[in-house]
Scaffold this motif. Structure first.
Motif, PDB file in Angstrom:
ATOM      1  N   VAL A 292       7.974  17.066  -8.629  1.00 43.07           N
ATOM      2  CA  VAL A 292       7.600  16.290  -7.449  1.00 43.07           C
ATOM      3  C   VAL A 292       8.865  15.847  -6.717  1.00 43.07           C
ATOM      4  N   VAL A 293       8.929  16.134  -5.419  1.00 41.79           N
ATOM      5  CA  VAL A 293      10.047  15.712  -4.576  1.00 41.79           C
ATOM      6  C   VAL A 293       9.502  14.867  -3.440  1.00 41.79           C
ATOM      7  N   ASP A 294       9.959  13.617  -3.371  1.00 38.10           N
ATOM      8  CA  ASP A 294       9.512  12.685  -2.326  1.00 38.10           C
ATOM      9  C   ASP A 294       7.995  12.598  -2.261  1.00 38.10           C
ATOM     10  N   GLY A 295       7.372  12.547  -3.431  1.00 33.53           N
ATOM     11  CA  GLY A 295       5.933  12.375  -3.501  1.00 33.53           C
ATOM     12  C   GLY A 295       5.128  13.640  -3.315  1.00 33.53           C
ATOM     13  N   GLU A 296       5.755  14.774  -3.048  1.00 29.56           N
ATOM     14  CA  GLU A 296       5.055  16.037  -2.824  1.00 29.56           C
ATOM     15  C   GLU A 296       5.259  16.959  -4.019  1.00 29.56           C
TER      16      GLU A 296
ATOM     17  N   ASP B  36       5.877   3.075   6.612  1.00 31.45           N
ATOM     18  CA  ASP B  36       4.500   2.712   6.963  1.00 31.45           C
ATOM     19  C   ASP B  36       4.172   1.249   6.671  1.00 31.45           C
ATOM     20  N   ILE B  37       5.132   0.508   6.136  1.00 30.83           N
ATOM     21  CA  ILE B  37       4.910  -0.898   5.802  1.00 30.83           C
ATOM     22  C   ILE B  37       5.371  -1.776   6.961  1.00 30.83           C
TER      23      ILE B  37
ATOM     24  N   PRO C  23       0.822  -1.218   0.000  1.00 28.91           N
ATOM     25  CA  PRO C  23       0.000   0.000   0.000  1.00 28.91           C
ATOM     26  C   PRO C  23       0.857   1.268   0.000  1.00 28.91           C
ATOM     27  N   ASP C  24       0.439   2.226  -0.798  1.00 27.56           N
ATOM     28  CA  ASP C  24       1.080   3.548  -0.848  1.00 27.56           C
ATOM     29  C   ASP C  24       2.582   3.452  -1.081  1.00 27.56           C
TER      30      ASP C  24
END
Length: 523
Positions: A291-295, A117-118, A92-93
């Motif tokens: 996009v940097v680190d997903g942001e 988060d895993i 996930p994610d």
């Protein structure tokens, strides 16, 4: 010439001392830093020595890398890229930047997951779902990943122009940590520099079918697709925004693929595109997104000239464009991340320790170290003069021992090794053991009476030197584990102690022998 030939060891010492003094004091040997992409010296300083955290003040961060490793994973001959994509799809994610697959490690093929988060059970389920059997899952990452992280952090520190910094791996028996020491910098500045992984990519946000349903095509450009990254630039008459000029690789059709993608998605439409993602994401022309680190850091369209060159296919022959940001600090961060690369795993700074030494305290340490060094020299000098009561024997002994410290300072300046308290301690240890060895030589030569000839001197000197050689070998063997293992400050102490022993055995002790021979055989 004959005299010079017979005293070649003394000549060698003199030459090495001159070279060391040149390296330490010459402005031409001043260390270079890369500040804002431009070469610059470290400033108006008396010497070229660099100081570590203890003597300059600054920040020390000790933190582990986040991640889990599945060992002995049966991936057969399948591409590691495909394995990473398959496992990431089951988590996930997560995406492929969160999964690393390696072959040839000491624990067989490994799969690493670095998404904090895993859980271990989710990781195990993902491997089971993709059909990759494994032996075990453990906390922590492979040595290859830790080495890669060290290289990336070093790159970030160097690109940011922070001279005298050091990055190394240490262990305390409970696990591996990355130790980062940056002299002269505040804790918050260093954390801002290293806490992000620095994964930079370009996405395209667009109305896919012209029906108002917007979609994002991810990673149309990734870090590996950039051929060159220029320095961050301030806004000027040519552009109202801070920016980073970049160029794209042409090999493997990377530039052509990107060119065709921006044309197909409408970013490079006739006359260019205007991005209104920030104001109205559901009613905007297609946008390029940084996009940097997903942001999403910034969204921007494309000017008409660039869009037209994309549409005619001319752009791919010289593929360059500009990444715009909302602030100059962001532009600098983007440039640093693109040059240094992305961290293979995030640092768990909250699970480690951070400390800060103020510049004032560092200056006090430098002063105290200088005072202690002077006291050590005076103490050693007093003991030697009290022992021999002959200035012609004692004075060369003191100067020879002190020359070892100057040579070690030359090594430190040449290598750019930051001096800290542990290195200063090694200098004092080298001074003490050096004088001890010279006393052994002097006593060995003088104890049996007058030296009547060079042959007599040579015989006595060789006996004394044999004792010194054995002691030096013992010291090197004892210190070698400390120099090799990741034990923080002890490593610097061991390295310079070993260097001091080698300098003494091969340079200064033989040179003192020449001095002593000339003094004693002419009585």
């Amino acid at each position: 010439m004959e005299k010079l030939k017979s005293n070649w060891r003394l000549t060698l010492l003199a030459v090495i001392l001159l070279i060391s003094l040149f390296v330490v004091f010459s402005p031409t040997m001043a260390p270079q830093t890369n500040v804002g992409g431009e070469n610059a010296t470290t400033g108006d300083r008396l010497t070229n020595l660099q100081y570590g955290l203890d003597l300059a003040g600054g920040t020390r961060i000790r933190a582990p890398l986040i991640g889990m490793t599945a060992e002995n994973v049966e991936i057969a001959n399948e591409s590691t890229t495909n394995v990473a994509a398959a496992v990431a799809a089951e988590l996930p994610d997560s995406d492929t930047t969160d999964v690393t697959v390696r072959r040839g490690t000491i624990n067989g093929p490994t799969v690493e997951v670095v998404n904090p988060d895993i859980s271990e059970s989710q990781f195990a389920d993902a491997l089971d779902a993709t059909g990759y059997s494994y032996e075990t899952i453990r906390d922590g990452l492979t040595q290859e990943t830790r080495d890669e992280a060290i290289n990336v952090i070093e790159g970030k520190v160097n690109q940011a122009g922070l001279s005298g910094a050091s990055v190394q791996q240490v262990t305390d028996g409970t696990g591996f940590f990355i130790l980062i020491e940056v002299p002269g910098q505040d804790r918050s500045d260093v954390i801002d520099l290293i806490e992000q992984r620095g994964n930079v990519r370009i996405d395209i946000y667009h109305d896919n079918n012209g029906d108002g349903e917007y979609t994002t095509e991810r990673a149309v450009l990734t870090q590996n697709d950039f051929a060159s990254i220029s320095n961050a630039r301030q806004p000027d008459d040519r552009s109202p925004n801070p920016r980073v000029p970049v160029s794209i690789r042409q090999e493997n059709g990377i530039a052509e693929t990107f060119q065709s993608t921006v044309v197909e998605t409408g970013v490079a439409q006739q006359g260019g595109s205007t991005c209104r993602y920030e104001e109205n994401p559901e009613n905007t022309d297609p946008c390029l997104q940084l996009v940097v680190d997903g942001e999403v850091i910034n969204s921007f369209g494309m000017n008409g000239d660039l869009a037209n060159s994309m549409r005619t296919g001319d752009w791919a022959r010289s593929p360059s464009f500009v990444l715009t940001t909302t602030s100059f600090e962001e532009a600098q961060e983007i440039a640093i991340n693109l040059r240094a690369g992305a961290l293979p795993a995030p640092l768990a700074i909250d699970q480690g320790t951070t400390s800060f030494v103020s510049p004032t305290q560092g200056e006090n340490f430098r002063t105290d170290s200088l005072i202690i060094g002077i006291l050590a020299i005076l103490t050693v000098s007093g003991v030697v003069f009290a022992r021999y009561r002959e200035p012609q024997v004692a004075l060369p002994m003191i100067l020879t021992a002190f020359s070892e410290v100057l040579i070690l300072l030359g090594f430190a300046a040449y290598l750019g090794y930051p001096l800290d308290l542990s290195v200063i301690a090694s200098f004092i240890a080298v001074l003490g053991t050096g004088v001890d060895d010279l006393v052994i030589i002097a006593d060995g030569v003088m104890a049996e009476g007058d030296v009547s000839s060079n042959r007599v001197f040579s015989s006595r000197f060789k006996k004394a030197f044999w004792v010194i050689g054995v002691a030096a070998a013992t010291t090197i063997i004892a210190m070698s584990p400390l120099a090799v293992l990741s034990l923080g400050d002890l490593r610097g102490f061991a390295i310079f102690t070993i260097l001091g022993v080698l300098v003494g055995v091969f340079i200064t002790r033989p040179a003192y022998g020449d001095i002593l021979r000339n003094l004693l055989t002419k009585r």
